[in-house]
Design an enzyme around this catalytic site. Structure first.
Site, PDB file in Angstrom:
ATOM      1  N   ARG A  72      26.994 -38.388 -45.720  1.00 26.93           N
ATOM      2  CA  ARG A  72      25.912 -37.546 -46.230  1.00 26.93           C
ATOM      3  C   ARG A  72      26.207 -36.940 -47.590  1.00 26.93           C
ATOM      4  O   ARG A  72      25.425 -37.074 -48.505  1.00 26.93           O
ATOM      5  CB  ARG A  72      25.802 -36.393 -45.246  1.00 26.93           C
ATOM      6  CG  ARG A  72      24.629 -35.779 -44.885  1.00 26.93           C
ATOM      7  CD  ARG A  72      24.893 -35.151 -43.509  1.00 26.93           C
ATOM      8  NE  ARG A  72      26.064 -35.724 -42.875  1.00 26.93           N
ATOM      9  CZ  ARG A  72      26.007 -36.704 -42.006  1.00 26.93           C
ATOM     10  NH1 ARG A  72      24.873 -37.212 -41.629  1.00 26.93           N
ATOM     11  NH2 ARG A  72      27.108 -37.198 -41.494  1.00 26.93           N
ATOM     12  N   THR A  73      27.322 -36.256 -47.692  1.00 27.28           N
ATOM     13  CA  THR A  73      27.524 -35.465 -48.912  1.00 27.28           C
ATOM     14  C   THR A  73      27.638 -36.380 -50.128  1.00 27.28           C
ATOM     15  O   THR A  73      27.031 -36.130 -51.166  1.00 27.28           O
ATOM     16  CB  THR A  73      28.751 -34.547 -48.768  1.00 27.28           C
ATOM     17  OG1 THR A  73      28.594 -33.797 -47.570  1.00 27.28           O
ATOM     18  CG2 THR A  73      28.879 -33.593 -49.926  1.00 27.28           C
TER      19      THR A  73
ATOM     20  N   LYS B 168      48.805 -44.137 -55.487  1.00 29.26           N
ATOM     21  CA  LYS B 168      50.014 -44.458 -56.263  1.00 29.26           C
ATOM     22  C   LYS B 168      50.793 -43.199 -56.610  1.00 29.26           C
ATOM     23  O   LYS B 168      51.798 -43.246 -57.295  1.00 29.26           O
ATOM     24  CB  LYS B 168      49.628 -45.154 -57.577  1.00 29.26           C
ATOM     25  CG  LYS B 168      48.900 -46.470 -57.407  1.00 29.26           C
ATOM     26  CD  LYS B 168      48.624 -47.051 -58.796  1.00 29.26           C
ATOM     27  CE  LYS B 168      47.764 -48.292 -58.721  1.00 29.26           C
ATOM     28  NZ  LYS B 168      47.274 -48.666 -60.051  1.00 29.26           N
TER      29      LYS B 168
ATOM     30  N   ARG C 142      35.590 -34.254 -53.085  1.00 26.61           N
ATOM     31  CA  ARG C 142      35.969 -33.841 -51.726  1.00 26.61           C
ATOM     32  C   ARG C 142      37.426 -34.201 -51.528  1.00 26.61           C
ATOM     33  O   ARG C 142      37.862 -35.299 -51.901  1.00 26.61           O
ATOM     34  CB  ARG C 142      35.109 -34.553 -50.695  1.00 26.61           C
ATOM     35  CG  ARG C 142      35.642 -34.366 -49.286  1.00 26.61           C
ATOM     36  CD  ARG C 142      34.685 -34.839 -48.232  1.00 26.61           C
ATOM     37  NE  ARG C 142      33.534 -33.960 -48.146  1.00 26.61           N
ATOM     38  CZ  ARG C 142      32.625 -34.031 -47.183  1.00 26.61           C
ATOM     39  NH1 ARG C 142      32.739 -34.951 -46.242  1.00 26.61           N
ATOM     40  NH2 ARG C 142      31.609 -33.209 -47.155  1.00 26.61           N
TER      41      ARG C 142
ATOM     42  N   HIS D 116      32.687 -25.246 -48.507  1.00 23.76           N
ATOM     43  CA  HIS D 116      31.760 -26.356 -48.738  1.00 23.76           C
ATOM     44  C   HIS D 116      30.480 -25.770 -49.345  1.00 23.76           C
ATOM     45  O   HIS D 116      29.444 -25.692 -48.694  1.00 23.76           O
ATOM     46  CB  HIS D 116      31.471 -27.050 -47.404  1.00 23.76           C
ATOM     47  CG  HIS D 116      30.841 -28.398 -47.520  1.00 23.76           C
ATOM     48  ND1 HIS D 116      30.229 -28.850 -48.668  1.00 23.76           N
ATOM     49  CD2 HIS D 116      30.720 -29.394 -46.611  1.00 23.76           C
ATOM     50  CE1 HIS D 116      29.758 -30.072 -48.451  1.00 23.76           C
ATOM     51  NE2 HIS D 116      30.049 -30.430 -47.210  1.00 23.76           N
TER      52      HIS D 116
HETATM   53  C1  NCD Z   1      30.408 -31.169 -42.896  1.00 25.20           C
HETATM   54  C2  NCD Z   1      31.756 -31.217 -43.616  1.00 25.20           C
HETATM   55  O1  NCD Z   1      32.092 -32.241 -44.208  1.00 25.20           O
HETATM   56  O2  NCD Z   1      32.401 -30.197 -43.595  1.00 25.20           O
HETATM   57  N1  NCD Z   1      29.636 -32.290 -43.148  1.00 25.20           N
HETATM   58  C3  NCD Z   1      28.844 -32.315 -44.245  1.00 25.20           C
HETATM   59  O3  NCD Z   1      29.295 -32.255 -45.362  1.00 25.20           O
HETATM   60  N2  NCD Z   1      27.527 -32.341 -44.061  1.00 25.20           N
HETATM   61  C4  NCD Z   1      30.532 -30.860 -41.459  1.00 25.20           C
HETATM   62  C5  NCD Z   1      31.410 -31.719 -40.608  1.00 25.20           C
HETATM   63  O4  NCD Z   1      32.025 -32.676 -41.081  1.00 25.20           O
HETATM   64  O5  NCD Z   1      31.463 -31.424 -39.420  1.00 25.20           O
END
Ligand code: NCD
Length: 305
Positions: free
Chosen positions: A51-52, A80, A101, A129
């Site tokens: 998703r993100t 590496k 991320r 987040h």
């Molecule tokens: C969340 C995350 O990555 O923290 N997901 C997301 O980004 N929508 C929640 C999760 O992974 O449970």
């Protein structure tokens, strides 16, 4: 040049502006379709994501920009031994904005200190987040028409759930907020959040393990997945993973105007039978996430439409 690492870096006025631009994007999407023409977003995802990452990429495409992407640590120079600082310097030469991320808390902050373009924290370990929180805020605003005077229940993994930490931090600035923190003993909200955010802002809160007892008082129920990847042993995960499951019978005494949110991915914690309940908002939340990321990219790139 501005990055976004923690939701508290945004003032309340800026959150209002992001919501106002998001609302305009929803109403007039064509107006924005070339807004980032010629700009490049780099997504650096060193942890799994559907998703993100796609949400950021879809947001940039919807603004007429382009996207370059690293979708796992194994497929890039991190494997590496390259440092986050060096990666940030290098990727700054290829892009106008970076979404990162990383499994290590603080990695996007280090990236932002070394990059020459804005860096957006797309999730750092069990920490923060902020862009999920922007999605959550837009969802709450559109569904309930306000961000104040709300009783918000957080249920599940409140220890490792970074979306919970960021949303608690964001909501603590509004008046009339009450938090109901529902989790097993082992997965309670970290003490630094309680001390530095909830207590510091004098927010009313209760901690409980009794899910059913508190559902009737909630305006928002924020369900979360138990964060398997952050457990040190599988036994604990297996013992805790199905502790709270939202099923239709549990909603019998919930408010009719309750809104059920979940950052997704869902594992077992919300029964599929709830998806058709008008109170379920978690798929709308995904759409609002894309729109809010468009709004954020415009802000950080200082593009005025
Ligand atoms: C969340 C995350 O990555 O923290 N997901 C997301 O980004 N929508 C929640 C999760 O992974 O449970």
């Amino acid at each position: 040049m501005r990055s976004l690492i923690d939701i508290k870096e945004l003032s309340t006025e800026e959150i209002n502006e992001l919501i106002a631009v998001a609302t305009d994007i929803i109403e007039n999407p064509k107006k924005y379709s070339e807004a980032c023409y010629g700009k490049i977003l780099a997504t650096l995802f060193f942890e799994p994501s559907t998703r993100t990452r796609l949400s950021f990429e879809s947001a940039m495409c919807s603004l007429g920009g382009k996207v370059i992407s690293v979708s796992s640590a194994d497929s890039c120079s991190a494997s590496k031994g390259e440092s986050v600082a060096d990666t940030a310097k290098v990727v700054s030469c290829y892009s106008d904005i970076i979404a990162m991320r990383h499994p290590k808390e603080g990695a996007p902050l280090v990236a932002s200190m070394n990059a020459s373009v804005p860096v957006i924290n797309a999730g750092d370990g069990g920490h923060n987040h902020p862009t999920q929180t922007l999605a959550d805020l837009l969802t709450i605003h559109r569904e309930l028409g306000r961000l104040d005077n709300l009783t918000i229940g957080f249920c599940g993994d409140l220890k490792f759930g970074r979306t919970v930490h960021s949303l608690i931090t964001a909501m603590s600035r509004y008046t009339g907020i009450k938090f109901v923190l529902i989790s097993p003993e082992e997965l309670k909200v970290p003490s630094y959040i309680k001390r530095d955010v909830i207590k510091k802002n004098n927010i009313e809160y209760v901690q409980t393990t009794d899910f059913e007892a508190v559902i009737p008082e909630l305006d928002i129920l924020y369900m979360t997945r138990v964060q398997k990847e952050r457990f040190f042993n599988e036994e604990d995960y297996l013992r805790l993973k199905d502790r709270y499951i939202l099923t239709p019978d549990k909603l019998e005494f919930a408010k009719p105007e309750l809104k059920i949110l979940h950052p997704l991915p869902r594992v077992n914690e919300i029964a599929v039978a709830i998806d058709d309940d008008p109170r379920a908002c978690y798929f709308k939340q995904v759409y609002y996430g894309r729109i809010m990321r468009m709004s954020l990219i415009l802000k950080l790139l200082e593009v005025n439409v």
